[in-house]
Design a protein around this motif. Structure first.
Motif, mmCIF file in Angstrom:
data_model
loop_
_atom_site.group_PDB
_atom_site.id
_atom_site.type_symbol
_atom_site.label_atom_id
_atom_site.label_comp_id
_atom_site.label_asym_id
_atom_site.label_seq_id
_atom_site.Cartn_x
_atom_site.Cartn_y
_atom_site.Cartn_z
ATOM 1 N N PHE A 8 3.228 -18.205 4.256
ATOM 2 C CA PHE A 8 3.089 -17.522 2.972
ATOM 3 C C PHE A 8 1.619 -17.430 2.576
ATOM 4 N N CYS A 9 0.922 -18.540 2.624
ATOM 5 C CA CYS A 9 -0.493 -18.553 2.223
ATOM 6 C C CYS A 9 -1.327 -17.601 3.084
ATOM 7 N N ASN A 10 -1.072 -17.618 4.367
ATOM 8 C CA ASN A 10 -1.892 -16.839 5.296
ATOM 9 C C ASN A 10 -1.551 -15.353 5.334
ATOM 10 N N HIS A 11 -0.325 -14.980 4.985
ATOM 11 C CA HIS A 11 0.079 -13.586 5.134
ATOM 12 C C HIS A 11 0.682 -12.941 3.887
ATOM 13 N N LEU A 12 1.366 -13.712 3.058
ATOM 14 C CA LEU A 12 2.157 -13.120 1.984
ATOM 15 C C LEU A 12 1.617 -13.341 0.574
ATOM 16 N N CYS A 13 0.591 -14.129 0.420
ATOM 17 C CA CYS A 13 0.080 -14.439 -0.920
ATOM 18 C C CYS A 13 -0.654 -13.234 -1.508
ATOM 19 N N GLY A 14 -0.027 -12.633 -2.515
ATOM 20 C CA GLY A 14 -0.618 -11.467 -3.162
ATOM 21 C C GLY A 14 -1.921 -11.777 -3.867
ATOM 22 N N ARG A 15 -2.037 -12.958 -4.402
ATOM 23 C CA ARG A 15 -3.265 -13.331 -5.113
ATOM 24 C C ARG A 15 -4.433 -13.462 -4.130
ATOM 25 N N GLY A 16 -4.190 -14.146 -3.018
ATOM 26 C CA GLY A 16 -5.234 -14.263 -2.002
ATOM 27 C C GLY A 16 -5.642 -12.908 -1.461
ATOM 28 N N GLN A 17 -4.659 -12.033 -1.254
ATOM 29 C CA GLN A 17 -4.960 -10.681 -0.795
ATOM 30 C C GLN A 17 -5.764 -9.910 -1.840
ATOM 31 N N LEU A 18 -5.414 -10.089 -3.113
ATOM 32 C CA LEU A 18 -6.160 -9.417 -4.180
ATOM 33 C C LEU A 18 -7.621 -9.844 -4.159
ATOM 34 N N PHE A 19 -7.861 -11.141 -3.976
ATOM 35 C CA PHE A 19 -9.242 -11.621 -3.900
ATOM 36 C C PHE A 19 -9.963 -11.015 -2.696
ATOM 37 N N SER A 20 -9.266 -10.858 -1.579
ATOM 38 C CA SER A 20 -9.859 -10.233 -0.395
ATOM 39 C C SER A 20 -10.215 -8.772 -0.654
ATOM 40 N N VAL A 21 -9.277 -8.055 -1.272
ATOM 41 C CA VAL A 21 -9.522 -6.639 -1.562
ATOM 42 C C VAL A 21 -10.696 -6.484 -2.524
ATOM 43 N N LEU A 22 -10.687 -7.244 -3.602
ATOM 44 C CA LEU A 22 -11.772 -7.144 -4.584
ATOM 45 C C LEU A 22 -13.105 -7.619 -4.010
ATOM 46 N N GLY A 23 -13.055 -8.713 -3.249
ATOM 47 C CA GLY A 23 -14.289 -9.283 -2.711
ATOM 48 C C GLY A 23 -14.865 -8.504 -1.545
ATOM 49 N N ASN A 24 -14.003 -8.074 -0.630
ATOM 50 C CA ASN A 24 -14.474 -7.379 0.568
ATOM 51 C C ASN A 24 -14.529 -5.867 0.381
ATOM 52 N N SER A 25 -13.394 -5.263 0.093
ATOM 53 C CA SER A 25 -13.326 -3.795 -0.005
ATOM 54 C C SER A 25 -14.108 -3.266 -1.210
ATOM 55 N N CYS A 26 -13.972 -3.922 -2.345
ATOM 56 C CA CYS A 26 -14.673 -3.476 -3.555
ATOM 57 C C CYS A 26 -16.059 -4.108 -3.685
ATOM 58 N N LYS A 27 -16.381 -4.994 -2.762
ATOM 59 C CA LYS A 27 -17.706 -5.646 -2.710
ATOM 60 C C LYS A 27 -18.079 -6.369 -4.009
ATOM 61 N N LEU A 28 -17.107 -7.078 -4.586
ATOM 62 C CA LEU A 28 -17.357 -7.820 -5.816
ATOM 63 C C LEU A 28 -17.720 -9.283 -5.557
ATOM 64 N N SER A 29 -17.789 -9.667 -4.299
ATOM 65 C CA SER A 29 -18.109 -11.045 -3.948
ATOM 66 C C SER A 29 -19.535 -11.131 -3.414
#
Length: 189
Positions: free
Chosen positions: A50-71
């Motif tokens: 779940f943590c590695n593949h299904l966690c929506g919150r972790g994925q949201l942080f990845s999208v915002l941090g990586n794709s949106c370059k907010l990190s």
């Protein structure tokens, strides 16, 4: 380019969850899925799938941090991933969760009235009356919704703060659910 799986879009779930809770606090109960499913995976499968593949919150942080370059993508401080900090934060988190359950119990027994507030960072009370209109649900269920939404919103805000300051998924280094599931997996092995 890596082929996307259906679960790569679960970050949308995090946005939908907070949006629904903003308009009707009773949707906060859906957040229990984020509590129960990781525990089920850890207990029955003995893994952190779940943590590695299904966690929506972790994925949201990845999208915002990586794709949106907010990190800033700075290294996560070692103390945040230390056993002492992770388990200390888990104990603190469980204490706050227990307090929330106790407040719900007080409303259930009629000792205390329903408080229509969301508490940010377990301290700041924000009136949230627009999100609840008299319904068929008993007051204790509504009280639990306010407390649980507060818990989910606060932990997401903490995750967003550390995402901006460090790597996108820094929250995952000390996430209470991750710490619990990791402990369960170690016990199972």
């Amino acid at each position: 380019m890596k082929k996307k799986n259906w679960y790569d879009y679960l970050w949308i779930w995090a946005i939908v969850y907070f949006s629904l809770g903003f308009f009707n606090i009773m949707f906060a109960w859906l957040g229990m899925l984020d509590f129960l499913i990781p525990l089920i995976f850890a207990i029955f499968a003995g893994n952190k799938y779940f943590c590695n593949h299904l966690c929506g919150r972790g994925q949201l942080f990845s999208v915002l941090g990586n794709s949106c370059k907010l990190s800033r993508k700075m290294p996560t401080p070692k103390f945040l991933a230390s056993k002492f900090f992770r388990y200390g934060f888990l104990i603190f988190f469980l204490t706050m969760f227990s307090n929330m359950v106790f407040q719900t119990y007080l409303v259930f027994t009629g000792t205390k009235n329903l408080r229509q507030v969301v508490k940010l960072f377990w301290t700041f009370k924000i009136p949230w009356r627009w999100a609840y209109h008299e319904s068929i649900f008993p007051a204790w269920m509504v009280q639990f919704s306010y407390g649980f939404y507060s818990l989910m919103l606060t932990s997401t805000l903490i995750g967003l703060i550390v995402m901006v300051l460090y790597k996108p998924r820094t929250w995952c280094a000390f996430c209470p659910m991750g710490t619990m599931t990791q402990s369960i997996c170690k016990i199972k092995k």
